[in-house]
Design a protein around this motif. Structure first.
Motif, PDB file in Angstrom:
ATOM      1  N   ASN A 189       0.823  -1.211   0.000  1.00 30.38           N
ATOM      2  CA  ASN A 189       0.000   0.000   0.000  1.00 30.38           C
ATOM      3  C   ASN A 189       0.859   1.265   0.000  1.00 30.38           C
ATOM      4  OD1 ASN A 189      -2.451  -1.308  -0.098  1.00 30.38           O
ATOM      5  ND2 ASN A 189      -2.769  -1.297   2.101  1.00 30.38           N
ATOM      6  N   ARG A 190       2.012   1.192   0.649  1.00 31.93           N
ATOM      7  CA  ARG A 190       2.912   2.350   0.614  1.00 31.93           C
ATOM      8  C   ARG A 190       3.425   2.583  -0.807  1.00 31.93           C
ATOM      9  NH1 ARG A 190       8.832   2.846   3.595  1.00 31.93           N
ATOM     10  NH2 ARG A 190       9.488   4.729   2.494  1.00 31.93           N
ATOM     11  N   ASP A 218       2.700   5.868  -3.133  1.00 31.11           N
ATOM     12  CA  ASP A 218       3.805   6.688  -3.655  1.00 31.11           C
ATOM     13  C   ASP A 218       3.775   6.783  -5.176  1.00 31.11           C
ATOM     14  OD1 ASP A 218       4.697   7.158  -1.119  1.00 31.11           O
ATOM     15  OD2 ASP A 218       6.216   5.575  -1.144  1.00 31.11           O
ATOM     16  N   GLU A 219       3.418   5.703  -5.862  1.00 29.46           N
ATOM     17  CA  GLU A 219       3.519   5.672  -7.319  1.00 29.46           C
ATOM     18  C   GLU A 219       2.228   6.036  -8.041  1.00 29.46           C
ATOM     19  OE1 GLU A 219       5.163   2.032  -8.714  1.00 29.46           O
ATOM     20  OE2 GLU A 219       6.954   2.151  -7.438  1.00 29.46           O
ATOM     21  N   VAL A 220       1.097   6.056  -7.305  1.00 26.21           N
ATOM     22  CA  VAL A 220      -0.177   6.354  -7.967  1.00 26.21           C
ATOM     23  C   VAL A 220      -0.869   7.550  -7.320  1.00 26.21           C
ATOM     24  CG1 VAL A 220      -2.454   5.456  -8.581  1.00 26.21           C
ATOM     25  CG2 VAL A 220      -0.460   3.966  -8.717  1.00 26.21           C
ATOM     26  N   PHE A 221      -1.261   7.443  -6.078  1.00 25.82           N
ATOM     27  CA  PHE A 221      -2.137   8.445  -5.472  1.00 25.82           C
ATOM     28  C   PHE A 221      -1.407   9.734  -5.116  1.00 25.82           C
ATOM     29  CE2 PHE A 221      -4.154   4.318  -4.514  1.00 25.82           C
ATOM     30  CZ  PHE A 221      -5.332   4.518  -5.205  1.00 25.82           C
ATOM     31  N   ARG A 241      -9.204   2.774 -13.796  1.00 29.59           N
ATOM     32  CA  ARG A 241      -8.406   2.593 -15.011  1.00 29.59           C
ATOM     33  C   ARG A 241      -6.914   2.715 -14.712  1.00 29.59           C
ATOM     34  NH1 ARG A 241     -11.942   6.321 -19.250  1.00 29.59           N
ATOM     35  NH2 ARG A 241     -13.726   4.875 -19.472  1.00 29.59           N
ATOM     36  N   MET A 242      -6.554   3.686 -13.867  1.00 30.45           N
ATOM     37  CA  MET A 242      -5.156   3.843 -13.510  1.00 30.45           C
ATOM     38  C   MET A 242      -4.663   2.657 -12.700  1.00 30.45           C
ATOM     39  SD  MET A 242      -2.658   5.847 -14.014  1.00 30.45           S
ATOM     40  CE  MET A 242      -1.028   5.240 -13.616  1.00 30.45           C
ATOM     41  N   TYR A 276       3.053  -3.407 -12.667  1.00 29.47           N
ATOM     42  CA  TYR A 276       3.650  -3.882 -11.423  1.00 29.47           C
ATOM     43  C   TYR A 276       3.902  -5.394 -11.475  1.00 29.47           C
ATOM     44  CZ  TYR A 276       3.946  -5.153  -6.475  1.00 29.47           C
ATOM     45  OH  TYR A 276       4.343  -5.679  -5.270  1.00 29.47           O
ATOM     46  N   ASN A 277       2.935  -6.144 -11.971  1.00 30.64           N
ATOM     47  CA  ASN A 277       3.080  -7.602 -11.990  1.00 30.64           C
ATOM     48  C   ASN A 277       4.053  -8.080 -13.072  1.00 30.64           C
ATOM     49  OD1 ASN A 277       1.287  -8.043  -9.868  1.00 30.64           O
ATOM     50  ND2 ASN A 277      -0.492  -8.177 -11.227  1.00 30.64           N
TER      51      ASN A 277
END
Length: 371
Positions: free
Chosen positions: A317-318, A322-325, A338-339, A347-348
């Motif tokens: 979640n961190r 950091d990378e999205v929200f 969508r994001m 990521y996967n």
């Protein structure tokens, strides 16, 4: 005194407004006789007899009283129709099922399904007040007490209000009946003078997973749109490969949405041996517990306020924040989803992970899942 109106030729009965009625009632209170008032307003004395009970009311109170009288008339008609329907239903039930024992089962079903009291359900089924299938009621009460006792053992600091909102809101049980059972079983919260031993379910450290879909970690992440509307992101990862199995956004974090998301994973062929979560209300709900029991999935809960017990999903979640929200500004939940789908794919498949020796989750699964 009211202004007198000369009555000319006779016509149809005149309809008075509430303002005129309030004025003529005030004239009568001031001492003017009914005959003079009737001639002044161009109506007959017989038509004024309808307004005599309202002497002393002004225009506003006349409007309120007339509205209440109309509402009372409508409700009286509805009660009469419902009484007739209830009488017909009771007669039909007694004619189709003359046996009292069978009708007592119907009464128990009404009590459980519609939260009716025993007297109300018996009245619908054509039974006396004392008739009741005590065995079914006692069995349901024992089940509820068992659920409450188990919940209190896992959450000793939670009182009745928190337990009812999480555990019993999906049960066919009224709040007063649940509180009575809660008090009879003596489950009230008691503060201990001495600390007790840590439960056996949390004394062991996290055991690393050795195969795919052996252990999942799950938690909610909370964020908000620029308008201030909050939303919840449910994240599920595989502890073995750190693969993001699910990342879905919801406007409300409900147990029903949680179970539906897990069901979609089960339909796709993914089902873990156990799921590790925190002590959130969605993960302690009856709907989630029944789903895990039905599909033979074990539940593991972290200790309250110990985020290290569920460290995999907390670290994920961190990274997600950091990378999205913290990086993008969203205008709607559709953009958020969508994001998340785009970021989950990257990521996967391509994002290197330090715990996987620089490999992405799917690369790690491809190389090490079936050695």
């Amino acid at each position: 005194m009211a202004t007198k109106r000369k009555s000319g030729r006779q016509g149809p009965p005149k309809k008075l407004s509430l303002k005129q009625v309030a004025r003529l009632l005030l004239d009568h209170e001031m001492g003017e006789p009914w005959g003079s008032i009737a001639r002044g307003y161009g109506v007959s004395r017989a038509s004024l007899a309808h307004w005599r009970p309202y002497i002393g009311l002004n225009e506003d109170w006349l409007r309120r009283v007339r509205t209440l009288e109309r509402t009372n008339w409508v409700l009286t008609k509805k009660v009469a129709r419902l009484s007739t329907a209830l009488k017909a239903s009771t007669g039909l039930i007694k004619r189709l099922e003359p046996r009292v024992k069978r009708r007592s089962l119907y009464s128990a079903a009404l009590q459980a399904g519609f939260s009716m009291s025993r007297e109300e359900a018996n009245k619908v089924c054509g039974l006396s007040h004392g008739v009741g299938h005590q065995g079914i009621a006692q069995e349901g009460d024992h089940r509820l007490v068992g659920l409450m006792r188990k919940y209190i053992e896992e959450n000793p600091g939670v009182g009745f209000r928190g337990m009812f909102s999480v555990l019993l809101r999906d049960e066919h049980c009224s709040r007063n009946h649940a509180r009575a059972l809660y008090q009879q079983a003596r489950l009230q919260r008691r503060w201990r003078k001495r600390p007790v031993a840590t439960p056996a379910r949390v004394v062991h450290r996290i055991v690393p997973a050795h195969e795919r879909d052996q252990a999942w970690s799950m938690d909610y992440l909370i964020d908000a749109l620029p308008t201030g509307k909050r939303y919840y992101v449910l994240s599920v990862i595989d502890d073995y490969s750190r693969e993001c199995v699910l990342c879905r956004v919801f406007s409300r974090a409900t147990a029903q949405a949680l179970v539906q998301s897990l069901d979609s994973l089960r339909v796709s062929g993914r089902l873990p041996s156990f799921i590790r979560t925190d002590n959130g209300g969605q993960f302690k709900s009856t709907m989630y517990i029944n789903w895990t029991d039905r599909h033979s999935v074990n539940r593991k809960y972290s200790r309250p306020w110990h985020w290290t017990d569920n460290i995999h999903i907390e670290r994920f979640n961190r990274t997600l924040r950091d990378e999205v929200f913290n990086w993008y500004k969203f205008r709607s939940l559709v953009e958020v989803q969508r994001m998340l789908d785009d970021w989950r794919t990257r990521y996967n498949m391509a994002r290197p992970h330090m715990a996987l020796h620089g490999l992405s989750p799917l690369q790690f699964v491809t190389l090490y899942a079936n050695p």
